[in-house]
Design a protein around this motif. Sequence first.
Motif, PDB file in Angstrom:
ATOM      1  N   VAL A 173      15.674   2.320  31.555  1.00  0.00           N
ATOM      2  CA  VAL A 173      14.674   1.252  31.503  1.00  0.00           C
ATOM      3  C   VAL A 173      14.567   0.556  32.858  1.00  0.00           C
ATOM      4  N   LYS A 174      15.698   0.343  33.520  1.00  0.00           N
ATOM      5  CA  LYS A 174      15.692  -0.294  34.842  1.00  0.00           C
ATOM      6  C   LYS A 174      14.893   0.539  35.833  1.00  0.00           C
ATOM      7  N   VAL A 175      15.080   1.866  35.787  1.00  0.00           N
ATOM      8  CA  VAL A 175      14.331   2.757  36.688  1.00  0.00           C
ATOM      9  C   VAL A 175      12.835   2.662  36.395  1.00  0.00           C
ATOM     10  N   ILE A 176      12.484   2.697  35.120  1.00  0.00           N
ATOM     11  CA  ILE A 176      11.070   2.615  34.736  1.00  0.00           C
ATOM     12  C   ILE A 176      10.444   1.337  35.278  1.00  0.00           C
ATOM     13  N   GLU A 177      11.105   0.216  35.035  1.00  0.00           N
ATOM     14  CA  GLU A 177      10.550  -1.081  35.425  1.00  0.00           C
ATOM     15  C   GLU A 177      10.411  -1.222  36.936  1.00  0.00           C
ATOM     16  N   ASN A 178      11.293  -0.578  37.689  1.00  0.00           N
ATOM     17  CA  ASN A 178      11.254  -0.712  39.141  1.00  0.00           C
ATOM     18  C   ASN A 178      10.408   0.338  39.848  1.00  0.00           C
ATOM     19  N   CYS A 179      10.084   1.425  39.143  1.00  0.00           N
ATOM     20  CA  CYS A 179       9.391   2.533  39.814  1.00  0.00           C
ATOM     21  C   CYS A 179       7.989   2.815  39.292  1.00  0.00           C
ATOM     22  N   LYS A 180       7.620   2.242  38.139  1.00  0.00           N
ATOM     23  CA  LYS A 180       6.356   2.610  37.494  1.00  0.00           C
ATOM     24  C   LYS A 180       5.128   2.279  38.341  1.00  0.00           C
ATOM     25  N   ASP A 181       5.244   1.323  39.252  1.00  0.00           N
ATOM     26  CA  ASP A 181       4.103   0.976  40.099  1.00  0.00           C
ATOM     27  C   ASP A 181       4.170   1.660  41.467  1.00  0.00           C
ATOM     28  N   ILE A 182       5.195   2.494  41.651  1.00  0.00           N
ATOM     29  CA  ILE A 182       5.366   3.199  42.927  1.00  0.00           C
ATOM     30  C   ILE A 182       4.965   4.660  42.800  1.00  0.00           C
ATOM     31  N   VAL A 183       5.337   5.272  41.679  1.00  0.00           N
ATOM     32  CA  VAL A 183       5.134   6.702  41.485  1.00  0.00           C
ATOM     33  C   VAL A 183       4.785   6.968  40.015  1.00  0.00           C
ATOM     34  N   PRO A 184       3.930   7.945  39.723  1.00  0.00           N
ATOM     35  CA  PRO A 184       3.680   8.298  38.321  1.00  0.00           C
ATOM     36  C   PRO A 184       4.979   8.773  37.659  1.00  0.00           C
TER      37      PRO A 184
ATOM     38  N   ASP B  25      10.121   6.155  18.904  1.00  0.00           N
ATOM     39  CA  ASP B  25      10.692   5.089  19.737  1.00  0.00           C
ATOM     40  C   ASP B  25      10.387   5.319  21.213  1.00  0.00           C
ATOM     41  N   VAL B  26      10.510   6.557  21.668  1.00  0.00           N
ATOM     42  CA  VAL B  26      10.268   6.850  23.078  1.00  0.00           C
ATOM     43  C   VAL B  26       8.778   6.761  23.395  1.00  0.00           C
ATOM     44  N   ILE B  27       7.929   7.168  22.469  1.00  0.00           N
ATOM     45  CA  ILE B  27       6.489   7.000  22.667  1.00  0.00           C
ATOM     46  C   ILE B  27       6.149   5.518  22.800  1.00  0.00           C
ATOM     47  N   ALA B  28       6.801   4.681  21.990  1.00  0.00           N
ATOM     48  CA  ALA B  28       6.572   3.232  22.061  1.00  0.00           C
ATOM     49  C   ALA B  28       6.951   2.697  23.445  1.00  0.00           C
TER      50      ALA B  28
ATOM     51  N   SER C 268       6.899   4.469  26.236  1.00  0.00           N
ATOM     52  CA  SER C 268       5.887   4.959  27.180  1.00  0.00           C
ATOM     53  C   SER C 268       4.621   4.109  27.105  1.00  0.00           C
ATOM     54  N   LYS C 269       4.267   3.686  25.902  1.00  0.00           N
ATOM     55  CA  LYS C 269       3.072   2.840  25.732  1.00  0.00           C
ATOM     56  C   LYS C 269       3.312   1.444  26.291  1.00  0.00           C
ATOM     57  N   LYS C 270       4.507   0.926  26.084  1.00  0.00           N
ATOM     58  CA  LYS C 270       4.840  -0.410  26.595  1.00  0.00           C
ATOM     59  C   LYS C 270       4.673  -0.477  28.105  1.00  0.00           C
ATOM     60  N   TYR C 271       5.114   0.574  28.801  1.00  0.00           N
ATOM     61  CA  TYR C 271       5.061   0.577  30.259  1.00  0.00           C
ATOM     62  C   TYR C 271       3.873   1.360  30.806  1.00  0.00           C
ATOM     63  N   ASP C 272       3.020   1.852  29.906  1.00  0.00           N
ATOM     64  CA  ASP C 272       1.811   2.584  30.288  1.00  0.00           C
ATOM     65  C   ASP C 272       2.149   3.772  31.186  1.00  0.00           C
ATOM     66  N   ILE C 273       3.100   4.603  30.714  1.00  0.00           N
ATOM     67  CA  ILE C 273       3.472   5.790  31.460  1.00  0.00           C
ATOM     68  C   ILE C 273       3.356   7.019  30.562  1.00  0.00           C
ATOM     69  N   ASP C 274       3.370   8.168  31.180  1.00  0.00           N
ATOM     70  CA  ASP C 274       3.191   9.449  30.504  1.00  0.00           C
ATOM     71  C   ASP C 274       4.449   9.832  29.721  1.00  0.00           C
ATOM     72  N   ILE C 275       4.275  10.662  28.701  1.00  0.00           N
ATOM     73  CA  ILE C 275       5.412  11.232  27.994  1.00  0.00           C
ATOM     74  C   ILE C 275       5.170  12.715  27.772  1.00  0.00           C
TER      75      ILE C 275
END
Length: 365
Positions: A150-161, A179-182, A184-191
Amino acid sequence: MYKNLDYVKRGLRFVNNTVLPHHKKLSTLMIYATEICDSRCKHCNIWAKKPAISMTFEKFLEIMKNNCVTKDTTIGLEGGEFLLHPEADKILNWLAENHPKFDILSNGLNPDKLISVIKKYKPERLYISLDGEKETYKYMRGVDGFAKVVKVIENCKDIVPISLMFTLTPFNSFKDMEDVIAISKKYDIDIRIGIYNNIDFFETNKKAHQDDLGVKNLNTDINSDFRKLIPEVVKETSENYDFLLLYEEWRNDSVKLRCQSITDSLVIHPNGDVPICQNLGIKLGNINENTLDEIFNSTETKKLHDEHKSCNKCWINYHRKYDIVLVRAMENFIPKKLIEVFYGKYQWSNDTEITYKQYMKNYGG
């Protein structure tokens, strides 16, 4: 996640590799650069390999000089855990300066290092493994790493897809998929959803496609009706619903698709082995003995490709998602019967005449 141009280029490469089988070019080259891993996954035993092997930086450079590797070839860096490769920074620095079309695949267990790498080298995509929330993650992977991902997602989602890589296994469930789809939707990223397969390199030991899959802690089993267990929310993700639906058809020997991915995608193991695919124990060669061009475009490889294009023996997403996309895209422009003239016979179900759109319409896709 993927642009139309990506599919157009891969389609053109399909034509090139079909017409010029001794001058094939790679769309994707997955380099398993190291066996070193800091996870303890139940569905993969690469972490237990002793001694762990890593590809040298010099050998990596040799690979990149081959003609079958073009500026449009996507390089995937994987392991084990690629960041634990002794020369990871040298490889990443070279790619950033000379071949920026590369992806990093990671378990995210060293978030500070991974975040630093993403900011410094800016790969095209970051793939992070995530097979459930906190308890499932710890059970499946043997370490408490959910918060780190989660830390990686929050820190990298605006840098790289980012793509979350969820694998449905005998050790998790469709509830974990939700749960994992949720997330991905929360952070607006691909799954990207995959299915557990037996792969020699990962030394998997749970029998794929026979043991219960995705039903841990659910009061059912795979044989009840796999398709009815697929969460409705999967339809809201990209290129996952058809893959799961067709898995049941494939498991029942109803889906028959040619494996074209083997003619434009390769993996290389840390010891230099180049297998024909991730599923079969057939080796095309070893880069310590021949160049990648000599291996990939040899007469012997062409013969093996011709023999195994109709293999249909796995449902590994690295291979089969491409096969699905290729044929369904052709059906958008060409009648099925005409496709079969140059592609060969194929079918989506027991109904040999049904098209992809007709099949998906039956399941609300």
